[in-house]
Motif scaffolding. Structure first.
Motif, short mmCIF file in Angstrom:
data_model
loop_
_atom_site.label_atom_id
_atom_site.label_comp_id
_atom_site.label_asym_id
_atom_site.label_seq_id
_atom_site.Cartn_x
_atom_site.Cartn_y
_atom_site.Cartn_z
N ALA A 54 0.83 -1.21 0.00
CA ALA A 54 0.00 0.00 0.00
C ALA A 54 0.87 1.26 0.00
CB ALA A 54 -0.93 -0.01 1.21
N LYS A 55 1.88 1.27 0.84
CA LYS A 55 2.73 2.46 0.96
C LYS A 55 3.44 2.77 -0.36
CE LYS A 55 6.62 2.27 3.32
NZ LYS A 55 7.54 2.13 4.47
N ASN A 56 3.88 1.73 -1.05
CA ASN A 56 4.64 1.92 -2.29
C ASN A 56 3.78 1.89 -3.55
OD1 ASN A 56 7.65 1.99 -1.57
ND2 ASN A 56 6.82 0.35 -0.29
N ARG A 57 2.48 1.63 -3.34
CA ARG A 57 1.53 1.58 -4.46
C ARG A 57 1.99 0.64 -5.57
NH1 ARG A 57 -1.09 7.32 -5.47
NH2 ARG A 57 -2.16 5.93 -6.90
N VAL A 58 2.33 -0.59 -5.16
CA VAL A 58 2.74 -1.62 -6.10
C VAL A 58 1.92 -2.88 -5.85
CG1 VAL A 58 5.09 -0.74 -6.38
CG2 VAL A 58 4.63 -2.44 -4.60
N GLY A 59 1.97 -3.80 -6.79
CA GLY A 59 1.17 -5.01 -6.69
C GLY A 59 1.92 -6.25 -6.29
N LEU A 60 3.24 -6.15 -6.08
CA LEU A 60 4.02 -7.34 -5.75
C LEU A 60 5.18 -6.98 -4.82
CD1 LEU A 60 4.16 -10.40 -6.89
CD2 LEU A 60 6.28 -9.59 -7.89
N ALA A 61 5.35 -7.81 -3.81
CA ALA A 61 6.52 -7.69 -2.92
C ALA A 61 7.34 -8.97 -3.06
CB ALA A 61 6.07 -7.52 -1.47
N VAL A 62 8.64 -8.79 -2.99
CA VAL A 62 9.57 -9.92 -3.09
C VAL A 62 10.05 -10.25 -1.68
CG1 VAL A 62 11.75 -10.72 -4.07
CG2 VAL A 62 10.30 -9.12 -5.37
N LEU A 63 9.94 -11.52 -1.31
CA LEU A 63 10.51 -11.99 -0.05
C LEU A 63 11.92 -12.48 -0.33
CD1 LEU A 63 7.49 -13.95 1.49
CD2 LEU A 63 8.09 -11.54 1.76
N THR A 64 12.86 -12.05 0.49
CA THR A 64 14.26 -12.39 0.26
C THR A 64 14.80 -13.31 1.36
OG1 THR A 64 14.96 -10.36 1.39
CG2 THR A 64 14.73 -10.26 -1.01
N ALA A 65 15.88 -13.99 1.05
CA ALA A 65 16.49 -14.96 1.96
C ALA A 65 16.93 -14.28 3.26
CB ALA A 65 17.67 -15.63 1.28
N ARG A 66 16.79 -15.01 4.35
CA ARG A 66 17.20 -14.49 5.66
C ARG A 66 18.65 -14.02 5.67
NH1 ARG A 66 13.85 -17.02 10.03
NH2 ARG A 66 12.57 -18.51 8.92
N ASP A 67 19.50 -14.81 5.04
CA ASP A 67 20.92 -14.53 5.09
C ASP A 67 21.44 -13.67 3.95
OD1 ASP A 67 20.41 -16.53 3.24
OD2 ASP A 67 22.22 -17.67 3.71
N ASN A 68 20.53 -13.33 3.00
CA ASN A 68 20.97 -12.51 1.86
C ASN A 68 19.79 -11.73 1.30
OD1 ASN A 68 21.95 -11.39 -0.47
ND2 ASN A 68 22.94 -13.25 -1.20
N PRO A 69 19.69 -10.45 1.62
CA PRO A 69 18.56 -9.64 1.15
C PRO A 69 18.55 -9.39 -0.36
CG PRO A 69 20.14 -8.27 2.32
CD PRO A 69 20.61 -9.69 2.47
N LYS A 70 19.53 -9.92 -1.07
CA LYS A 70 19.55 -9.79 -2.52
C LYS A 70 18.98 -11.02 -3.22
CE LYS A 70 23.57 -6.77 -2.68
NZ LYS A 70 24.92 -6.60 -3.23
N LYS A 71 18.72 -12.10 -2.47
CA LYS A 71 18.27 -13.35 -3.07
C LYS A 71 16.76 -13.51 -2.94
CE LYS A 71 22.23 -15.03 -4.34
NZ LYS A 71 22.59 -15.05 -5.73
N PRO A 72 16.02 -13.38 -4.03
CA PRO A 72 14.57 -13.57 -3.97
C PRO A 72 14.23 -15.05 -3.74
CG PRO A 72 15.26 -13.14 -6.23
CD PRO A 72 16.49 -13.04 -5.36
N VAL A 73 13.33 -15.30 -2.79
CA VAL A 73 12.91 -16.68 -2.52
C VAL A 73 11.42 -16.89 -2.75
CG1 VAL A 73 14.81 -17.15 -0.93
CG2 VAL A 73 12.65 -16.25 -0.03
#
Length: 138
Positions: free
Chosen positions: A29-48
């Motif tokens: 809602a805050k970013n007015r987008v339709g998709l959020a990416v969940l990333t790995a616990r140990d690496n915020p660059k890795k989409p899971v």
């Protein structure tokens, strides 16, 4: 030929994979987008995984605990490389019946999210996609 990276307008909305459904909803809602990416616990660059607005809406309709893990309503990400031609992203969206693809670099690190809207509002892309779909003339 336009590459996927040429269409990325802003960074992806991403959260750690342990985020709650409520946290994802707030960021969408805050970013007015339709998709959020969940990333790995140990690496915020890795989409899971990914969570869409529709996933959150279903969770609300099913009266799920919104303070529960977003991973419980998430889906595997459908990815494209940032160097892929735009038509590759469009084809994956069509084949998987989705509105967003996760864009990664050759190392699999998150670069962004490309939406169907990003494709539809660019005249040059529509022309390129139409040409790719047109039957070859003998």
């Amino acid at each position: 030929m336009l590459a996927v990276r040429d269409l990325l307008k802003r960074p992806a909305v991403s959260l750690p994979e342990m985020a709650t459904i409520r946290e994802v909803a707030v960021e969408l809602a805050k970013n007015r987008v339709g998709l959020a990416v969940l990333t790995a616990r140990d690496n915020p660059k890795k989409p899971v995984a990914v969570v869409s607005e529709r996933d959150v809406l279903r969770a609300v309709a099913q009266r799920l605990d919104l303070d529960g893990p977003a991973s419980s309503i998430a889906n595997p990400p459908i990815t494209v490389l940032d160097t892929d031609p735009v038509r590759v992203a469009a084809e994956k969206m069509r084949r998987h019946n989705i509105r967003h693809v996760v864009v990664v670099d050759r190392n699999g690190d998150l670069v962004g999210v490309l939406s169907i809207r990003d494709l539809c509002f660019e005249r040059a892309i529509l022309i390129e996609l139409a040409a790719a779909e047109a039957p070859a003339t003998p």
